[in-house]
Design a protein around this motif. Structure first.
Motif, PDB file in Angstrom:
ATOM      1  N   SER A 112       0.866  -1.184   0.000  1.00  0.00           N
ATOM      2  CA  SER A 112       0.000   0.000   0.000  1.00  0.00           C
ATOM      3  C   SER A 112       0.896   1.226   0.000  1.00  0.00           C
ATOM      4  O   SER A 112       2.000   1.193   0.541  1.00  0.00           O
ATOM      5  N   ARG A 113       0.428   2.296  -0.606  1.00  0.00           N
ATOM      6  CA  ARG A 113       1.223   3.518  -0.689  1.00  0.00           C
ATOM      7  C   ARG A 113       0.444   4.696  -0.100  1.00  0.00           C
ATOM      8  O   ARG A 113      -0.673   4.980  -0.540  1.00  0.00           O
ATOM      9  N   HIS A 114       1.051   5.326   0.876  1.00  0.00           N
ATOM     10  CA  HIS A 114       0.505   6.541   1.483  1.00  0.00           C
ATOM     11  C   HIS A 114       1.681   7.463   1.799  1.00  0.00           C
ATOM     12  O   HIS A 114       2.843   7.112   1.569  1.00  0.00           O
ATOM     13  N   ASP A 115       1.389   8.610   2.336  1.00  0.00           N
ATOM     14  CA  ASP A 115       2.430   9.591   2.633  1.00  0.00           C
ATOM     15  C   ASP A 115       3.004   9.346   4.030  1.00  0.00           C
ATOM     16  O   ASP A 115       2.880  10.185   4.928  1.00  0.00           O
ATOM     17  N   THR A 116       3.613   8.169   4.227  1.00  0.00           N
ATOM     18  CA  THR A 116       4.245   7.839   5.506  1.00  0.00           C
ATOM     19  C   THR A 116       5.550   7.100   5.237  1.00  0.00           C
ATOM     20  O   THR A 116       5.817   6.664   4.115  1.00  0.00           O
ATOM     21  N   LEU A 117       6.344   6.939   6.279  1.00  0.00           N
ATOM     22  CA  LEU A 117       7.491   6.047   6.178  1.00  0.00           C
ATOM     23  C   LEU A 117       6.983   4.627   5.927  1.00  0.00           C
ATOM     24  O   LEU A 117       5.935   4.231   6.452  1.00  0.00           O
ATOM     25  N   PRO A 118       7.705   3.828   5.147  1.00  0.00           N
ATOM     26  CA  PRO A 118       7.243   2.464   4.868  1.00  0.00           C
ATOM     27  C   PRO A 118       7.343   1.551   6.093  1.00  0.00           C
ATOM     28  O   PRO A 118       8.344   1.569   6.813  1.00  0.00           O
ATOM     29  N   GLU A 139      17.938  -9.647  -0.259  1.00  0.00           N
ATOM     30  CA  GLU A 139      16.806  -9.847  -1.164  1.00  0.00           C
ATOM     31  C   GLU A 139      15.653  -8.904  -0.815  1.00  0.00           C
ATOM     32  O   GLU A 139      14.971  -8.383  -1.707  1.00  0.00           O
ATOM     33  N   LEU A 140      15.432  -8.683   0.473  1.00  0.00           N
ATOM     34  CA  LEU A 140      14.394  -7.732   0.889  1.00  0.00           C
ATOM     35  C   LEU A 140      14.749  -6.333   0.419  1.00  0.00           C
ATOM     36  O   LEU A 140      13.886  -5.605  -0.101  1.00  0.00           O
ATOM     37  N   ARG A 141      15.988  -5.923   0.580  1.00  0.00           N
ATOM     38  CA  ARG A 141      16.394  -4.583   0.147  1.00  0.00           C
ATOM     39  C   ARG A 141      16.227  -4.429  -1.363  1.00  0.00           C
ATOM     40  O   ARG A 141      15.834  -3.361  -1.850  1.00  0.00           O
ATOM     41  N   LYS A 182      10.620   1.231  -5.280  1.00  0.00           N
ATOM     42  CA  LYS A 182      10.910   2.648  -5.035  1.00  0.00           C
ATOM     43  C   LYS A 182      10.447   3.100  -3.651  1.00  0.00           C
ATOM     44  O   LYS A 182       9.908   4.204  -3.461  1.00  0.00           O
ATOM     45  N   LEU A 183      10.665   2.230  -2.670  1.00  0.00           N
ATOM     46  CA  LEU A 183      10.362   2.562  -1.283  1.00  0.00           C
ATOM     47  C   LEU A 183      11.662   2.977  -0.608  1.00  0.00           C
ATOM     48  O   LEU A 183      12.537   2.159  -0.337  1.00  0.00           O
TER      49      LEU A 183
END
Length: 288
Positions: free
Chosen positions: A43-49, A102-104, A111-112
């Motif tokens: 999900s994408r919002h205006d917060t830190l991931p 792999e996670l990174r 693009k997180l």
């Protein structure tokens, strides 16, 4: 119930044995990362991931009670590690170094940008301890959910001290992916303890309280490591939750609350907007 309690108390990496809960997550997709398919939800919002990591060989639906409410208002990512669900298996060792790399790669592909709020359950917590110690500049906060201790399989917790039925249960229950992860736990834990101490950002340790009732020698060792985990991180807050080891499914509310509290504390504040006089054109020197 005694069997279930003993099992949860003896080894905080049981979650993966179930390898998927049959639930659903919103926005599930697959993507190609470095030549392999990775299954994830984002999900994408205006917060830190917020980044979730699952236990031993576990499917990402272990977070089905936690991820959706967080994803409603925060950027959040949950995924299946290599060889789990629809994520391709890989030939590399299943230790913390490779799992984190792999996670990174997945985070970069989506693009997180860091820093991240890392949330790890069971063995996933050990992987994220590795992440936080080796890439502290990429971490805004660390939340450990009944996490595996770096020395979980040392001392009385070593496999040779397990009851025969417990060893047999592991042998018949582990998937190929989980076998690879299990084989590398000691290496991952040793590297975590060898790295610099991580404690510059918020660390919350959510520990399962129900297993404390078990008094077998193996359970006593496991519960001692539960108590000691927070001491590895100066300034960490340890919260005891009335739950068994499967906390993301049994008691999701304390996890959700911890994530929201941490996000509120670490989220960068927006810069105030400077208003201009209607008589002063943008770029003009108001002193003239």
């Amino acid at each position: 119930m005694k069997l279930a309690l003993s099992t949860a108390a003896m080894l905080p990496l049981l979650a993966g044995l179930l390898n998927g809960c049959g639930g659903n997550l919103p926005q599930v997709a697959t993507t190609n990362v470095a030549g392999r398919q990775v299954e994830f939800a984002l999900s994408r919002h205006d917060t830190l991931p917020v980044v979730f990591e699952t236990g031993l060989g576990g499917h990402f639906t272990w977070w089905e009670e936690v991820y959706p409410p967080i994803a409603e208002s925060a950027t959040a990512l949950v995924y299946n590690r290599a060889g789990i669900g629809n994520s391709d298996a890989v030939a590399s060792p299943r230790d913390g170094r490779h799992v984190v790399q792999e996670l990174r790669e997945l985070l970069i592909s989506q693009k997180l940008a860091p820093p991240y709020v890392l949330v790890g359950h069971s063995l996933g917590g050990l992987y994220l301890q590795w992440y936080a110690r080796y890439y502290p500049q990429e971490v805004a906060a660390l939340i450990l959910v009944d996490s595996t201790h770096p020395a979980q399989l040392k001392g009385q917790g070593a496999v040779e001290h397990w009851p025969f039925w417990w060893r047999w249960l592991f042998e018949v229950s582990l998937s190929a992916a989980a076998e690879g992860e299990f084989a590398e736990i000691d290496r991952t834990g040793d590297e975590v303890l060898a790295a610099p101490v991580f404690g510059a950002v918020p660390v919350i340790v959510l520990s399962a309280a129900q297993p404390l009732a078990d008094t077998s020698s193996l359970a006593v060792d496991s519960n001692r490591k539960r108590m000691e985990l927070a001491r590895l991180y100066p300034g960490a807050i340890q919260i005891w939750v009335d739950s068994g080891h499967a906390m993301p499914l049994e008691r999701p509310e304390p996890i959700i609350s911890a994530i929201r509290e941490v996000l509120a504390a670490v989220q960068p504040k927006s810069e105030p907007v400077t208003t201009r006089s209607a008589q002063t054109p943008a770029g003009a020197d108001a002193s003239r």
